[in-house]
Enzyme design. Structure first.
Site, PDB file in Angstrom:
ATOM      1  N   LYS A 114     -24.255 -19.351  58.440  1.00  0.00           N
ATOM      2  CA  LYS A 114     -23.754 -18.805  57.179  1.00  0.00           C
ATOM      3  C   LYS A 114     -24.852 -18.014  56.511  1.00  0.00           C
ATOM      4  O   LYS A 114     -26.043 -18.270  56.766  1.00  0.00           O
ATOM      5  CB  LYS A 114     -23.339 -19.951  56.256  1.00  0.00           C
ATOM      6  CG  LYS A 114     -22.376 -19.545  55.173  1.00  0.00           C
ATOM      7  CD  LYS A 114     -20.940 -19.546  55.647  1.00  0.00           C
ATOM      8  CE  LYS A 114     -19.987 -19.076  54.573  1.00  0.00           C
ATOM      9  NZ  LYS A 114     -18.591 -19.288  54.969  1.00  0.00           N
ATOM     10  N   SER A 374     -11.644 -13.959  63.240  1.00  0.00           N
ATOM     11  CA  SER A 374     -12.955 -13.318  63.430  1.00  0.00           C
ATOM     12  C   SER A 374     -13.362 -13.430  64.904  1.00  0.00           C
ATOM     13  O   SER A 374     -13.915 -12.489  65.484  1.00  0.00           O
ATOM     14  CB  SER A 374     -14.015 -13.998  62.573  1.00  0.00           C
ATOM     15  OG  SER A 374     -14.057 -13.408  61.301  1.00  0.00           O
TER      16      SER A 374
HETATM   17  P1  NAD Z   1     -12.964 -14.278  46.917  1.00  0.00           P
HETATM   18  O1  NAD Z   1     -14.243 -13.809  46.373  1.00  0.00           O
HETATM   19  O2  NAD Z   1     -12.016 -13.290  47.471  1.00  0.00           O
HETATM   20  O3  NAD Z   1     -12.183 -15.113  45.775  1.00  0.00           O
HETATM   21  C1  NAD Z   1     -12.731 -16.190  45.088  1.00  0.00           C
HETATM   22  C2  NAD Z   1     -11.851 -16.453  43.877  1.00  0.00           C
HETATM   23  O4  NAD Z   1     -12.263 -17.652  43.244  1.00  0.00           O
HETATM   24  C3  NAD Z   1     -11.909 -15.355  42.827  1.00  0.00           C
HETATM   25  O5  NAD Z   1     -10.601 -15.135  42.330  1.00  0.00           O
HETATM   26  C4  NAD Z   1     -12.797 -15.959  41.744  1.00  0.00           C
HETATM   27  O6  NAD Z   1     -12.551 -15.425  40.472  1.00  0.00           O
HETATM   28  C5  NAD Z   1     -12.342 -17.409  41.841  1.00  0.00           C
HETATM   29  N1  NAD Z   1     -13.236 -18.372  41.214  1.00  0.00           N
HETATM   30  C6  NAD Z   1     -14.589 -18.459  41.281  1.00  0.00           C
HETATM   31  N2  NAD Z   1     -15.017 -19.494  40.540  1.00  0.00           N
HETATM   32  C7  NAD Z   1     -13.906 -20.072  39.991  1.00  0.00           C
HETATM   33  C8  NAD Z   1     -13.681 -21.175  39.146  1.00  0.00           C
HETATM   34  N3  NAD Z   1     -14.688 -21.917  38.692  1.00  0.00           N
HETATM   35  N4  NAD Z   1     -12.404 -21.478  38.805  1.00  0.00           N
HETATM   36  C9  NAD Z   1     -11.379 -20.747  39.243  1.00  0.00           C
HETATM   37  N5  NAD Z   1     -11.528 -19.689  40.072  1.00  0.00           N
HETATM   38  C10 NAD Z   1     -12.779 -19.362  40.427  1.00  0.00           C
HETATM   39  O7  NAD Z   1     -13.322 -15.397  47.976  1.00  0.00           O
HETATM   40  P2  NAD Z   1     -12.417 -15.958  49.152  1.00  0.00           P
HETATM   41  O8  NAD Z   1     -12.751 -15.221  50.370  1.00  0.00           O
HETATM   42  O9  NAD Z   1     -10.999 -16.060  48.704  1.00  0.00           O
HETATM   43  O10 NAD Z   1     -13.042 -17.420  49.318  1.00  0.00           O
HETATM   44  C11 NAD Z   1     -12.617 -18.509  48.519  1.00  0.00           C
HETATM   45  C12 NAD Z   1     -12.992 -19.797  49.225  1.00  0.00           C
HETATM   46  O11 NAD Z   1     -12.382 -19.818  50.510  1.00  0.00           O
HETATM   47  C13 NAD Z   1     -14.501 -19.979  49.469  1.00  0.00           C
HETATM   48  O12 NAD Z   1     -14.818 -21.339  49.428  1.00  0.00           O
HETATM   49  C14 NAD Z   1     -14.673 -19.468  50.887  1.00  0.00           C
HETATM   50  O13 NAD Z   1     -15.828 -19.989  51.510  1.00  0.00           O
HETATM   51  C15 NAD Z   1     -13.383 -19.996  51.492  1.00  0.00           C
HETATM   52  N6  NAD Z   1     -13.013 -19.317  52.725  1.00  0.00           N
HETATM   53  C16 NAD Z   1     -12.737 -17.980  52.743  1.00  0.00           C
HETATM   54  C17 NAD Z   1     -12.406 -17.367  53.952  1.00  0.00           C
HETATM   55  C18 NAD Z   1     -12.066 -15.912  54.044  1.00  0.00           C
HETATM   56  O14 NAD Z   1     -11.800 -15.430  55.156  1.00  0.00           O
HETATM   57  N7  NAD Z   1     -12.004 -15.177  52.945  1.00  0.00           N
HETATM   58  C19 NAD Z   1     -12.359 -18.123  55.124  1.00  0.00           C
HETATM   59  C20 NAD Z   1     -12.616 -19.480  55.066  1.00  0.00           C
HETATM   60  C21 NAD Z   1     -12.947 -20.061  53.861  1.00  0.00           C
END
Ligand code: NAD
Length: 439
Positions: A114, A374
């Protein structure tokens, strides 16, 4: 109480290893298991980099970033890249460890890593963001590569950023001699790229798509009925597309939040209208959108913390780690917590939820769809192929449903939680990979 996500992750590892050890018969097997668990307590490599960026005002700012390579016994390191002001090395270490477990749960032949940079990308211009990303790619170039470590997207990183990283890596490598095949497969150094630059069909929505397959597979077992109510914390890539999927599948998403606010709409939100409204306002707060219309009569703005404790059927944390902790776990009223974020529930909260009979479906199963696609992107890049979306999703469905069966059956066999079932599936595969390397 844990505020260090890596310590929390290690506690999960300890709990799973105890369950496995109790079932291990011979002294030799016990020693081998102990050795592997000890290895898994440390990342194999953790690189800290400092990236100078010439800002638009002429000043130079130095940004700190990390790339953590936790374990590669099952294949090249693989994992996302997070841009966030609260990134820490321990957070990236926890995320890298969970990647190892996740990839073993879905039986994809990658190890786990990561990366992250301490930055709020919203404060940067596009030119500064590109300079930072290219600087980061140059700084970690000595430890990444299509068969070594393959970064992907995570919170606040997108396909443009993944393209810049791959392009910078290609520029660096074009200065050294390599075979035609090596040159052709250089784009495989990152995933989550735009389609025009070697991206895969379906990658953008893959995390939520994979999560939907898991959700559908488990609804009966978890007693979730059509029309069930859902609250989603986090309305980004994972949370937004999950909301869309669930609404299309006939569930009622009654509340969503982002880092700036939250809304509750009794009859259920319209995800697309809510996203349009969020894009305009910069937050979901005030977006009471139902049937593509946003109007104050439909809902109310709520405190983002209140979202977590709403009396819904399913709560989906889809933001960051440690959303459900010791201090609020007792107030959770959902019947099921379906983790879409990585590490949203601390071990202490997990225990409180268990006592309250709240079922937790763990991150290392539910959100593995992103990294699975991926892997498909990497495979297409390595083979010079391009698969249609229908093929990508068919393969994804088969990976996710097989993982779901493996995890569920293991949890039943060991009389344990779904999270521990997932850890046991992963650890068994990792142990078997180590056994092969030492034979
Ligand atoms: P992103 O940046 O697209 O979205 C994150 C969202 O969370 C945003 O809307 C942000 O405003 C919100 N957020 C942040 N802090 C917050 C809080 N305290 N309360 C409420 N909302 C809050 O990110 P993402 O890609 O959607 O990732 C979100 C989670 O999913 C992370 O933990 C990431 O590691 C996990 N994840 C993402 C992927 C992927 O492919 N995008 C894959 C596996 C896991």
């Amino acid at each position: 109480m844990h505020t260090n996500p890596f310590e929390g992750a290690m506690e999960q590892l300890t709990a799973a290893s105890r369950i496995l050890e109790a079932r291990t018969r011979t002294k030799r097997e016990k020693e081998s298991l102990k050795r592997i668990i000890d290895i898994l307590r440390y990342p194999e490599r953790a690189v800290t980099v400092h990236i100078p960026v010439r800002m638009d005002n002429g000043e130079t700012r130095i940004f700190e970033g990390y790339r953590v390579q936790h374990n590669n016994v099952r294949g090249p390191y693989k994992g996302g890249t997070r841009y966030h002001p609260s990134v820490t090395l321990d957070e990236v270490k926890a995320l890298a460890f969970w990647m190892v477990m996740k990839l073993a749960v879905v039986n994809v032949r990658f190890g786990g890593g990561k990366g992250g940079i301490i930055v709020d990308p919203r404060t940067l211009s596009e030119h500064e963001l590109e300079a930072l990303t290219r600087g980061y790619a140059r700084a970690i170039a000595p430890v990444i590569g299509p068969t070594v470590d393959i970064p992907g997207p995570d919170v606040n990183t997108n396909e443009t950023i993944m393209y810049w990283m791959a392009d910078e890596y290609r520029k660096l490598k074009s200065q050294i001699s390599m075979s035609k095949k090596e040159r052709e497969t250089l784009p495989a150094v990152t995933t989550g790229k735009p389609l025009a630059h070697g991206g895969s069909e379906g990658r953008h929505t893959a995390t939520a798509q994979g999560a939907l397959y898991v959700f559908e597979k488990l609804t009966k077992k978890l007693g979730i009925k059509q029309g069930a109510t859902v609250a989603i914390q986090g309305f980004g890539n994972a949370g937004y597309f999950m909301a869309k999927n669930l609404v299309s599948a006939g569930y009622r998403v009654v509340a969503v939040s982002d880092s700036r606010g939250a809304v509750y709409v009794h009859d259920g939100i319209d995800p697309e209208a809510t996203m349009r409204c969020k894009t305009e306002k910069g937050t979901v707060a005030g977006c009471y959108c139902k049937g593509s219309v946003c109007d104050v009569r439909f809902g109310r703005t709520i405190d983002p913390q209140e979202l977590l404790t709403l009396p819904v059927d399913v709560l989906i944390p889809a933001a960051l780690e440690q959303a459900i902790m010791e201090k609020n776990a007792d107030r959770i009223r959902a019947k099921v917590v379906f983790e879409l974020a990585n590490g949203p529930t601390t071990p202490e909260a997990d225990e409180i939820l268990r006592r309250k009979h709240v079922t937790v479906v763990p991150d290392i199963l539910t959100n593995a769809g992103g990294v699975t696609v991926s892997y498909f992107e990497w495979k297409q890049n390595m083979d010079g192929a391009h698969w249609p979306e229908s093929v990508v999703f068919e393969k994804l469905r088969s990976v996710m449903t097989a993982a779901c069966d493996d995890v569920w059956n293991t949890a039943e066999r060991y009389h344990t939680s779904i999270r521990m079932g997932a850890f046991i599936v992963a650890l068994s595969r990792i142990v078997s990979a180590y056994t092969k390397t030492t034979d």
